[in-house]
Enzyme design. Structure first.
Site, PDB file in Angstrom:
ATOM      1  N   ASN A  27      -0.354   5.815   0.612  1.00  0.00           N
ATOM      2  CA  ASN A  27      -0.596   4.409   0.949  1.00  0.00           C
ATOM      3  C   ASN A  27       0.223   4.094   2.192  1.00  0.00           C
ATOM      4  O   ASN A  27       1.445   3.992   2.132  1.00  0.00           O
ATOM      5  CB  ASN A  27      -0.155   3.527  -0.238  1.00  0.00           C
ATOM      6  CG  ASN A  27      -0.277   2.041   0.066  1.00  0.00           C
ATOM      7  OD1 ASN A  27      -0.799   1.661   1.106  1.00  0.00           O
ATOM      8  ND2 ASN A  27       0.221   1.215  -0.853  1.00  0.00           N
TER       9      ASN A  27
ATOM     10  N   LYS B  82       0.306   1.450   3.865  1.00  0.00           N
ATOM     11  CA  LYS B  82       0.698   0.037   3.934  1.00  0.00           C
ATOM     12  C   LYS B  82       0.441  -0.524   5.341  1.00  0.00           C
ATOM     13  O   LYS B  82      -0.526  -0.126   5.983  1.00  0.00           O
ATOM     14  CB  LYS B  82       2.156  -0.130   3.485  1.00  0.00           C
ATOM     15  CG  LYS B  82       2.385   0.495   2.091  1.00  0.00           C
ATOM     16  CD  LYS B  82       3.688   0.137   1.460  1.00  0.00           C
ATOM     17  CE  LYS B  82       3.806   0.810   0.098  1.00  0.00           C
ATOM     18  NZ  LYS B  82       5.026   0.487  -0.626  1.00  0.00           N
TER      19      LYS B  82
ATOM     20  N   HIS C 123      -1.929  -3.932  -5.926  1.00  0.00           N
ATOM     21  CA  HIS C 123      -0.606  -3.392  -5.580  1.00  0.00           C
ATOM     22  C   HIS C 123       0.446  -4.481  -5.774  1.00  0.00           C
ATOM     23  O   HIS C 123       0.187  -5.663  -5.521  1.00  0.00           O
ATOM     24  CB  HIS C 123      -0.614  -2.906  -4.125  1.00  0.00           C
ATOM     25  CG  HIS C 123       0.597  -2.082  -3.796  1.00  0.00           C
ATOM     26  ND1 HIS C 123       1.812  -2.660  -3.515  1.00  0.00           N
ATOM     27  CD2 HIS C 123       0.775  -0.744  -3.753  1.00  0.00           C
ATOM     28  CE1 HIS C 123       2.694  -1.683  -3.295  1.00  0.00           C
ATOM     29  NE2 HIS C 123       2.096  -0.524  -3.429  1.00  0.00           N
TER      30      HIS C 123
ATOM     31  N   GLU D 244       2.872  -5.363  -4.052  1.00  0.00           N
ATOM     32  CA  GLU D 244       3.151  -6.174  -2.860  1.00  0.00           C
ATOM     33  C   GLU D 244       2.105  -7.269  -2.711  1.00  0.00           C
ATOM     34  O   GLU D 244       2.413  -8.376  -2.241  1.00  0.00           O
ATOM     35  CB  GLU D 244       3.201  -5.264  -1.617  1.00  0.00           C
ATOM     36  CG  GLU D 244       4.498  -4.450  -1.604  1.00  0.00           C
ATOM     37  CD  GLU D 244       4.390  -3.082  -0.968  1.00  0.00           C
ATOM     38  OE1 GLU D 244       3.419  -2.821  -0.238  1.00  0.00           O
ATOM     39  OE2 GLU D 244       5.283  -2.243  -1.233  1.00  0.00           O
TER      40      GLU D 244
ATOM     41  N   GLU E 262       3.393   1.861 -10.935  1.00  0.00           N
ATOM     42  CA  GLU E 262       4.405   1.737  -9.890  1.00  0.00           C
ATOM     43  C   GLU E 262       5.445   0.705 -10.316  1.00  0.00           C
ATOM     44  O   GLU E 262       5.233  -0.507 -10.129  1.00  0.00           O
ATOM     45  CB  GLU E 262       3.758   1.284  -8.577  1.00  0.00           C
ATOM     46  CG  GLU E 262       2.723   2.241  -8.037  1.00  0.00           C
ATOM     47  CD  GLU E 262       2.537   2.093  -6.532  1.00  0.00           C
ATOM     48  OE1 GLU E 262       2.692   3.097  -5.832  1.00  0.00           O
ATOM     49  OE2 GLU E 262       2.279   0.967  -6.054  1.00  0.00           O
TER      50      GLU E 262
ATOM     51  N   GLY F 261       9.983   1.668  -2.474  1.00  0.00           N
ATOM     52  CA  GLY F 261      10.696   1.522  -1.213  1.00  0.00           C
ATOM     53  C   GLY F 261      12.203   1.401  -1.362  1.00  0.00           C
ATOM     54  O   GLY F 261      12.901   1.054  -0.411  1.00  0.00           O
TER      55      GLY F 261
ATOM     56  N   SER G 260       8.989   5.602  -4.517  1.00  0.00           N
ATOM     57  CA  SER G 260       9.966   6.536  -3.944  1.00  0.00           C
ATOM     58  C   SER G 260       9.700   7.993  -4.306  1.00  0.00           C
ATOM     59  O   SER G 260      10.633   8.752  -4.578  1.00  0.00           O
ATOM     60  CB  SER G 260      11.389   6.128  -4.338  1.00  0.00           C
ATOM     61  OG  SER G 260      11.680   4.822  -3.848  1.00  0.00           O
TER      62      SER G 260
HETATM   63  P1  13P Z   1       7.307   4.099  -1.630  1.00  0.00           P
HETATM   64  O1  13P Z   1       6.847   5.520  -1.870  1.00  0.00           O
HETATM   65  O2  13P Z   1       7.634   3.812  -0.209  1.00  0.00           O
HETATM   66  O3  13P Z   1       8.377   3.713  -2.600  1.00  0.00           O
HETATM   67  O4  13P Z   1       6.038   3.170  -1.966  1.00  0.00           O
HETATM   68  C1  13P Z   1       5.338   3.354  -3.142  1.00  0.00           C
HETATM   69  C2  13P Z   1       4.120   2.524  -3.118  1.00  0.00           C
HETATM   70  O5  13P Z   1       4.191   1.314  -3.164  1.00  0.00           O
HETATM   71  C3  13P Z   1       2.828   3.213  -3.000  1.00  0.00           C
HETATM   72  O6  13P Z   1       1.771   2.333  -3.196  1.00  0.00           O
END
Ligand code: 13P
Length: 253
Positions: free
Chosen positions: A10, A12, A96, A98, A168, A174, A214
């Site tokens: 992803n 982002k 997601h 976010e 997740e 992150g 992560s």
């Molecule tokens: P990270 O791998 O940067 O922690 O992000 C995970 C994520 O949100 C994948 O959709």
């Protein structure tokens, strides 16, 4: 068990078109010869067309990071399932954390998006996960249960057959703080048992559940060795060929 491992990147809100094309070229080259693993990348909307062209002769799947549920009309700034299908997308990330945190997505909107994706032949990567507060308050399982029930309301097993779940934990995204393989497996098992109750044991055993938060070349093997972890949804480490290809090649680590 017969579930093909599924690793998705992803990206982002990262990568200009030129950067996205550079990365996908590197990834294509570095994945040659990889077998028994399904791979997808989810570039930002602006780079989907260019990346799609690069993927024409490749087994890497294309994913979008979001969609709106209407096919067309006066919805300024939104992207429809028809548009994504026209770009050659196979998958779409839905719900997601976010989007839930910053853009007001709810279990209800997630449900509408999953239905729209299914109607247009896009496979949803349906994201769920608890916040740190919820985990510390002992609410992990009830949050997961609510998200699954809300997101999949009025959807039968046949309709959601191509669905992928991404667990997740919000506190692991992150932050560099991964759930331990045991912590993740505990929730993945819970999710599978929830599907047994809602649908059936054979269906629950067939559904793929990715872990996200992560994921790195260092921790992927431990996570993937768990019985109910069938893949990874990778953020930061999917932005570089070196790290993402190591994750995709987790069997060789
Ligand atoms: P990270 O791998 O940067 O922690 O992000 C995970 C994520 O949100 C994948 O959709």
């Amino acid at each position: 068990m017969g579930r093909t491992p599924f690793i998705a990147g992803n990206w982002k809100m990262n990568k200009t078109v030129a950067e996205a094309v550079e990365l996908i070229k590197e990834l294509k080259a570095s994945f040659s010869g990889v077998q028994g693993v399904e791979v997808a990348v989810a570039p930002p909307f602006t780079a989907l067309y260019a990346v799609s062209k690069e993927l024409k002769d490749s087994s890497i799947c294309l994913a979008a990071q979001n969609l709106f549920w209407e096919e067309k009309g006066a919805f300024t700034g939104e992207i429809s399932p028809l548009m994504l299908k026209g770009l050659g997308c196979h998958y779409v990330i839905i719900g997601h954390s976010e989007r839930r945190q910053y853009f007001g997505e709810t279990d209800g909107t997630v449900n509408r998006k999953i239905k729209a994706a299914m109607t247009h032949g896009l496979k949803p990567i349906f994201c769920i996960g608890e916040t740190l507060n919820e985990r510390e308050g002992g609410k992990t399982f009830s949050v997961i249960e609510r998200q699954i029930e809300g997101g999949l309301e009025n959807l039968g097993a046949k309709e959601i057959e191509p669905l992928v779940i991404a667990y997740e934990p919000v506190w692991a995204i992150g932050t560099g703080k991964t759930a331990t393989p045991q912590e993740a497996e505990e929730v993945h098992r819970f999710i599978r048992e929830k599907f047994v109750k809602m649908y059936s044991r054979p269906f629950a055993e067939s559904i793929r559940i990715q872990y996200g938060g992560s994921v790195t070349p260092e921790n992927v093997k431990g996570l993937m060795s768990q019985e109910d972890i069938d893949g990874a949804l990778v953020g930061g480490a999917s932005l570089k060929q070196e790290t993402f290809s190591k994750i995709v090649r987790f069997k060789e680590i």
